[in-house]
Write an enzyme that holds these catalytic residues in place. Structure first.
Site, PDB file in Angstrom:
ATOM      1  N   LYS A 190       3.915   1.437  -3.782  1.00 62.67           N
ATOM      2  CA  LYS A 190       3.476   0.650  -4.955  1.00 62.67           C
ATOM      3  C   LYS A 190       4.455   0.730  -6.135  1.00 62.67           C
ATOM      4  O   LYS A 190       4.677  -0.263  -6.822  1.00 62.67           O
ATOM      5  CB  LYS A 190       2.072   1.088  -5.378  1.00 62.67           C
ATOM      6  CG  LYS A 190       0.996   0.698  -4.358  1.00 62.67           C
ATOM      7  CD  LYS A 190      -0.386   1.045  -4.849  1.00 62.67           C
ATOM      8  CE  LYS A 190      -1.429   0.685  -3.805  1.00 62.67           C
ATOM      9  NZ  LYS A 190      -2.799   0.954  -4.249  1.00 62.67           N
TER      10      LYS A 190
ATOM     11  N   THR B 189       0.838  -1.193   0.000  1.00 59.97           N
ATOM     12  CA  THR B 189       0.000   0.000   0.000  1.00 59.97           C
ATOM     13  C   THR B 189       0.876   1.247   0.000  1.00 59.97           C
ATOM     14  O   THR B 189       2.110   1.158  -0.091  1.00 59.97           O
ATOM     15  CB  THR B 189      -1.039  -0.069   1.153  1.00 59.97           C
ATOM     16  OG1 THR B 189      -1.905   1.051   1.042  1.00 59.97           O
ATOM     17  CG2 THR B 189      -0.416  -0.069   2.529  1.00 59.97           C
TER      18      THR B 189
ATOM     19  N   ASP C 125       0.720  -8.012 -16.666  1.00 63.39           N
ATOM     20  CA  ASP C 125       0.432  -6.875 -17.547  1.00 63.39           C
ATOM     21  C   ASP C 125      -0.171  -5.709 -16.774  1.00 63.39           C
ATOM     22  O   ASP C 125       0.143  -4.546 -17.048  1.00 63.39           O
ATOM     23  CB  ASP C 125      -0.548  -7.300 -18.660  1.00 63.39           C
ATOM     24  CG  ASP C 125       0.158  -8.147 -19.702  1.00 63.39           C
ATOM     25  OD1 ASP C 125       1.412  -8.141 -19.717  1.00 63.39           O
ATOM     26  OD2 ASP C 125      -0.535  -8.812 -20.486  1.00 63.39           O
TER      27      ASP C 125
ATOM     28  N   GLY D 285      -2.520   7.227  -9.231  1.00 68.14           N
ATOM     29  CA  GLY D 285      -2.186   5.805  -9.242  1.00 68.14           C
ATOM     30  C   GLY D 285      -3.398   4.922  -9.446  1.00 68.14           C
ATOM     31  O   GLY D 285      -3.379   3.993 -10.274  1.00 68.14           O
TER      32      GLY D 285
HETATM   33  P1  NDP Z   1      -3.172   9.750  -5.987  1.00 70.98           P
HETATM   34  O1  NDP Z   1      -2.639  10.687  -4.945  1.00 70.98           O
HETATM   35  O2  NDP Z   1      -2.232   8.987  -6.841  1.00 70.98           O
HETATM   36  O3  NDP Z   1      -4.103  10.630  -6.994  1.00 70.98           O
HETATM   37  C1  NDP Z   1      -5.040  11.534  -6.498  1.00 70.98           C
HETATM   38  C2  NDP Z   1      -5.947  11.999  -7.630  1.00 70.98           C
HETATM   39  O4  NDP Z   1      -6.996  12.776  -7.056  1.00 70.98           O
HETATM   40  C3  NDP Z   1      -5.255  12.895  -8.661  1.00 70.98           C
HETATM   41  O5  NDP Z   1      -5.850  12.667  -9.910  1.00 70.98           O
HETATM   42  C4  NDP Z   1      -5.580  14.296  -8.139  1.00 70.98           C
HETATM   43  O6  NDP Z   1      -5.574  15.297  -9.122  1.00 70.98           O
HETATM   44  C5  NDP Z   1      -7.000  14.084  -7.668  1.00 70.98           C
HETATM   45  N1  NDP Z   1      -7.450  15.046  -6.671  1.00 70.98           N
HETATM   46  C6  NDP Z   1      -7.051  15.115  -5.371  1.00 70.98           C
HETATM   47  N2  NDP Z   1      -7.739  16.104  -4.744  1.00 70.98           N
HETATM   48  C7  NDP Z   1      -8.583  16.644  -5.669  1.00 70.98           C
HETATM   49  C8  NDP Z   1      -9.541  17.701  -5.628  1.00 70.98           C
HETATM   50  N3  NDP Z   1      -9.777  18.396  -4.504  1.00 70.98           N
HETATM   51  N4  NDP Z   1     -10.227  17.987  -6.739  1.00 70.98           N
HETATM   52  C9  NDP Z   1     -10.001  17.282  -7.883  1.00 70.98           C
HETATM   53  N5  NDP Z   1      -9.108  16.276  -7.991  1.00 70.98           N
HETATM   54  C10 NDP Z   1      -8.411  15.973  -6.891  1.00 70.98           C
HETATM   55  O7  NDP Z   1      -4.196   8.821  -5.229  1.00 70.98           O
HETATM   56  P2  NDP Z   1      -4.682   7.358  -5.667  1.00 70.98           P
HETATM   57  O8  NDP Z   1      -4.936   7.414  -7.130  1.00 70.98           O
HETATM   58  O9  NDP Z   1      -3.782   6.328  -5.131  1.00 70.98           O
HETATM   59  O10 NDP Z   1      -6.063   7.203  -4.850  1.00 70.98           O
HETATM   60  C11 NDP Z   1      -7.219   7.965  -5.199  1.00 70.98           C
HETATM   61  C12 NDP Z   1      -8.388   7.508  -4.326  1.00 70.98           C
HETATM   62  O11 NDP Z   1      -8.732   6.169  -4.649  1.00 70.98           O
HETATM   63  C13 NDP Z   1      -8.113   7.517  -2.820  1.00 70.98           C
HETATM   64  O12 NDP Z   1      -9.246   8.042  -2.177  1.00 70.98           O
HETATM   65  C14 NDP Z   1      -7.952   6.046  -2.461  1.00 70.98           C
HETATM   66  O13 NDP Z   1      -8.376   5.765  -1.143  1.00 70.98           O
HETATM   67  C15 NDP Z   1      -8.899   5.406  -3.461  1.00 70.98           C
HETATM   68  N6  NDP Z   1      -8.554   4.013  -3.759  1.00 70.98           N
HETATM   69  C16 NDP Z   1      -9.510   3.063  -3.595  1.00 70.98           C
HETATM   70  C17 NDP Z   1      -9.236   1.742  -3.877  1.00 70.98           C
HETATM   71  C18 NDP Z   1     -10.291   0.708  -3.668  1.00 70.98           C
HETATM   72  O14 NDP Z   1      -9.949  -0.491  -3.658  1.00 70.98           O
HETATM   73  N7  NDP Z   1     -11.551   1.081  -3.531  1.00 70.98           N
HETATM   74  C19 NDP Z   1      -7.911   1.310  -4.378  1.00 70.98           C
HETATM   75  C20 NDP Z   1      -6.974   2.401  -4.542  1.00 70.98           C
HETATM   76  C21 NDP Z   1      -7.304   3.707  -4.231  1.00 70.98           C
HETATM   77  P3  NDP Z   1      -4.197  16.079  -9.500  1.00 70.98           P
HETATM   78  O15 NDP Z   1      -3.416  15.156 -10.378  1.00 70.98           O
HETATM   79  O16 NDP Z   1      -4.666  17.291 -10.225  1.00 70.98           O
HETATM   80  O17 NDP Z   1      -3.506  16.385  -8.207  1.00 70.98           O
END
Ligand code: NDP
Length: 290
Positions: free
Chosen positions: A71, A67, A83, A137
């Site tokens: 990753k 986690t 893949d 991610g």
């Molecule tokens: P990252 O930090 O890699 O990415 C965050 C993303 O959210 C980016 O695209 C970012 O945009 C965007 N973002 C953050 N704040 C805002 C905001 N206020 N307004 C608009 N866009 C916003 O996080 P992850 O991709 O790892 O995780 C994202 C979510 O997914 C988390 O809540 C995590 O808990 C959840 N998750 C759930 C899983 C499940 O099994 N259900 C598995 C993995 C994750 P920008 O690029 O512009 O900063």
């Protein structure tokens, strides 16, 4: 159930790791299938990551779930990768093989696809358009699932930072994706939403105390479904608003439960079933952690 000297061990590695639901999830299945095994939380900083991995591998662990924030590092240290991990450039599962090599997998793609198929029909997105909000991610795994096995014809990738959406779309195109990927910013929402049958929020907006996304759901078709991969809270404002407008909704817990299935099988040799009892156990823990 007490462990014997032959117990199968697996870990979950993160920093912090105390919030991880992997021990609860795997613990539920270990009990249900009466397996002599355990899932051990491993708190490791970035600096300690590879040392801890090598230590538990040598200690005979079958593998680890990975986690935040490890990753990408997990993908980088593996000898081989599936893949989905290659697509994502990140792994949430490391399997320690008997020959001493480490195999990286990314089961988020499987988890999202299984969760969508469980609530909507398997062919729901086939040949149709979808929208992914976010380009972090988790968005990679979501897009990967919408490409295959869900079979979307077009996916709009909208992100606060449109450049990241552009990079992601180009990566998928370079990997030969037949699905048309259209990057944009959140300002492109109304245009992207109007023909979509599925919208997935893969941003961290709406998670915990984070403010929700400010998007107008009236841009959506009446028959579109809305999925939020955020699972804390379980019913995000996005899902609540979507349900109030009559849209089908898919919460983030389904993805979390299903992504653990391949891990459990790799560690403990049994393919477990995601049951209503397991979901209820996790809902209880999430409620208690509030
Ligand atoms: P990252 O930090 O890699 O990415 C965050 C993303 O959210 C980016 O695209 C970012 O945009 C965007 N973002 C953050 N704040 C805002 C905001 N206020 N307004 C608009 N866009 C916003 O996080 P992850 O991709 O790892 O995780 C994202 C979510 O997914 C988390 O809540 C995590 O808990 C959840 N998750 C759930 C899983 C499940 O099994 N259900 C598995 C993995 C994750 P920008 O690029 O512009 O900063």
């Amino acid at each position: 159930m007490s462990l014997t000297g032959k117990a199968k061990l697996a870990g979950v590695i993160g920093w912090p790791v105390s919030h991880s639901l992997s021990p609860v999830l795997h613990g539920h299945w270990l009990k249900e299938y009466e397996i002599d095994g355990a899932m051990v939380p491993l708190a490791a900083t970035r600096e300690d990551f590879s040392t801890v991995i090598e230590g538990v591998r040598r200690a005979g662990f079958k593998g680890v779930n990975v986690t935040v924030p490890h990753k990408e590092a997990a993908f980088a240290i593996a000898h081989t990768a599936d893949d989905a991990a290659k697509y994502a450039g990140a792994a949430n599962l490391l399997v320690f093989r008997d020959n001493g090599t480490v195999h990286a997998r990314n089961t988020d793609t499987y988890g999202l696809a299984a969760s969508i198929m469980e609530v909507l029909e398997p062919a729901y997105l086939l040949g149709k358009r979808g929208v992914v909000l976010g380009a972090g991610g988790a968005a990679r795994g979501v897009i990967s699932a919408m490409v295959s096995p869900l079979g979307a014809s077009w996916i709009h990738i909208l992100n606060r930072d449109a450049h990241r959406a552009d990079v992601l779309a180009k990566q998928f195109a370079a990997e030969g994706s037949e699905t048309k990927l259209i990057p944009g910013s959140l300002d492109d929402w109304a245009t992207a939403a109007k023909d979509a049958v599925l919208v997935v929020n893969a941003t961290s907006a709406g998670m915990g105390a984070n403010p929700p996304l400010n998007i107008d759901l009236s841009a959506l078709r009446k028959d579109a479904a809305v999925c939020d991969i955020v699972y804390n809270p379980l019913e995000t404002k996005l899902l609540k608003d979507a349900a109030a407008r009559g849209h089908k909704t898919v919460d983030g817990l389904g993805m979390l439960l299903h992504q653990a299935v391949p891990s459990f099988e790799a560690f403990f040799g049994v393919s477990p079933i995601v049951t209503p009892a397991l979901r209820a156990a996790l809902v209880k823990v999430l409620g208690a952690n509030k």
